[in-house]
Design a protein around this motif. Sequence first.
Motif, PDB file in Angstrom:
ATOM      1  N   LEU A  19      23.050 -20.067   7.669  1.00  0.00           N
ATOM      2  CA  LEU A  19      21.957 -20.324   7.033  1.00  0.00           C
ATOM      3  C   LEU A  19      21.157 -21.240   7.925  1.00  0.00           C
ATOM      4  CD1 LEU A  19      20.186 -20.649   4.636  1.00  0.00           C
ATOM      5  CD2 LEU A  19      21.851 -22.106   3.628  1.00  0.00           C
ATOM      6  N   TRP A  20      21.850 -22.225   8.490  1.00  0.00           N
ATOM      7  CA  TRP A  20      21.488 -23.304   9.394  1.00  0.00           C
ATOM      8  C   TRP A  20      20.637 -22.718  10.639  1.00  0.00           C
ATOM      9  CZ3 TRP A  20      19.600 -27.693   7.942  1.00  0.00           C
ATOM     10  CH2 TRP A  20      20.081 -28.529   6.710  1.00  0.00           C
ATOM     11  N   PHE A  23      17.547 -21.055   9.570  1.00  0.00           N
ATOM     12  CA  PHE A  23      16.578 -21.997   9.431  1.00  0.00           C
ATOM     13  C   PHE A  23      15.894 -22.452  10.707  1.00  0.00           C
ATOM     14  CE2 PHE A  23      15.256 -26.287   8.555  1.00  0.00           C
ATOM     15  CZ  PHE A  23      14.349 -26.577   7.538  1.00  0.00           C
ATOM     16  N   CYS A  26      13.613 -19.981  12.167  1.00  0.00           N
ATOM     17  CA  CYS A  26      12.273 -19.797  11.291  1.00  0.00           C
ATOM     18  C   CYS A  26      11.674 -21.073  11.637  1.00  0.00           C
ATOM     19  CB  CYS A  26      12.617 -19.515   9.757  1.00  0.00           C
ATOM     20  SG  CYS A  26      13.486 -18.126   9.399  1.00  0.00           S
ATOM     21  N   SER A  27      12.107 -22.129  11.896  1.00  0.00           N
ATOM     22  CA  SER A  27      11.475 -23.372  12.150  1.00  0.00           C
ATOM     23  C   SER A  27      10.772 -23.093  13.531  1.00  0.00           C
ATOM     24  CB  SER A  27      12.506 -24.385  12.106  1.00  0.00           C
ATOM     25  OG  SER A  27      13.005 -24.763  10.719  1.00  0.00           O
ATOM     26  N   LEU A  64       7.253 -20.863   6.628  1.00  0.00           N
ATOM     27  CA  LEU A  64       8.641 -21.319   6.734  1.00  0.00           C
ATOM     28  C   LEU A  64       9.673 -20.925   5.465  1.00  0.00           C
ATOM     29  CD1 LEU A  64      11.120 -22.773   8.493  1.00  0.00           C
ATOM     30  CD2 LEU A  64       9.981 -24.754   7.320  1.00  0.00           C
ATOM     31  N   VAL A  68      12.508 -17.923   5.516  1.00  0.00           N
ATOM     32  CA  VAL A  68      13.961 -18.354   5.246  1.00  0.00           C
ATOM     33  C   VAL A  68      14.469 -17.538   3.755  1.00  0.00           C
ATOM     34  CG1 VAL A  68      15.396 -20.261   4.550  1.00  0.00           C
ATOM     35  CG2 VAL A  68      13.669 -20.265   6.531  1.00  0.00           C
TER      36      VAL A  68
END
Length: 431
Positions: A19-20, A23, A26-27, A64, A68
């Motif tokens: 998940l991180w 993220f 995508c960031s 973003l 996600v």
Amino acid sequence: VADLWLIYSKPTPANSRELWTLFLQCSCITAVIGGLFYNWLFASLEYSWHLSVAVATSFSLLLLLTLVLVHPARCVFTMVMPTLGTKQGRKLLLSTCIMIAAVNITPNIISNIKSILQVIQCICRNSSESLLNSTALLDGAYREFGNAIQEAVHSIHFYRPMEGQLRFSVLKNSSFIYQQIHLAGEKIGRDFLAAQVLVKGSAQVGNRLVAAFSMLCLCFESAWYLKNYLSDLHFDNFYITRRLEQLAVDSEAADLLQGSSRKLIRPTGLRLTREELTSCLVQAMLLSLALLLMLVVVATEHLAFSMADTAVTKASQFSTVPVALHIKYSAKLRISPLIPQRDLPLKEFDRSYPHYLTFSSAQCRVTPPVPPNPSVLLALGLLFCILYSSIFLQTYARRLCRAIAAAFFRSWEEQRALHLCRELRLQRRGH
């Protein structure tokens, strides 16, 4: 890289680490896209700085969250990148070319035409002033000539054939002429400025509309492809993938891929089908029309600069035209018609009055001609090279879209491979 792509294309992350990772991916993507989007709004579409920052920031935050949280939207966004190499991407590049021409080339054309009109205005002002001075010269010449005649008349005491002075009317209201020429020049300048503002404003509005429409079409085309991919097993399903080869080998029917009547191609190959090649040639012809129009605009700019440079250079080198007024007068007094030898000569008049007519613009302040900007021509040339290359790359971009969809929906790609394998078997049985 394979692990990062696997995490990015998964419908749901398996754990917190994935998940991180998703993220952060995508960031980074939204940061890059937001910066490019801001530069596109501010530099290309010429929106204000505050509006560009606000729109780019809002777009980045919304993008973003969407990337996600929404897996199909992530797939559609990923397919937008290769879709830029298709027809919709070419529309964006064409709108950029039009904006570059409107902002850089059109003002040069108008400025050079304005320089030509300034030269004409200057020559008209100088020539009118020179002609007015010539009337003053005539006034002086005729005054002297009239005085000489009067002296000759007054020398005859017993007979005076005329009285009074010879008069010559001179136009002395030169300020009125200068004022009219100045007003005409100002009106022409205002008209050209209004035309320049109108052309630039129209091109700006048109470019913004085309850009917005093209962006919507990019998103719609990617979503349309994904919708057909997920709903139609026949849609864009004629590729020899690794899974199809494995299914053919497992079913001991590897000859299906070679002996099939269907025209199967490899998604990573360079071969184009006849339909794909025909479509590329048609798109190239349409793009050639746009290139021809752009070449006409560029040629007009060079022609306007050449004419303005010639007018400014040659008009300042015009030589003055010498003119001269020569008056020769002689009179004799005949006392008796019967005795011609008794004629008495009177005072003779023989003078020349030189003058110079000026048709030059050397003493005027004329806006120098603006030469074509080589960097603008280079940018247009590079953009059109990209446009022509995108015509033949659009087929490979479509194949890349299919590979992206297959990576995001692996279970559905399995069903498509099974469906294609069954069709090939049915075709072999039919033959």
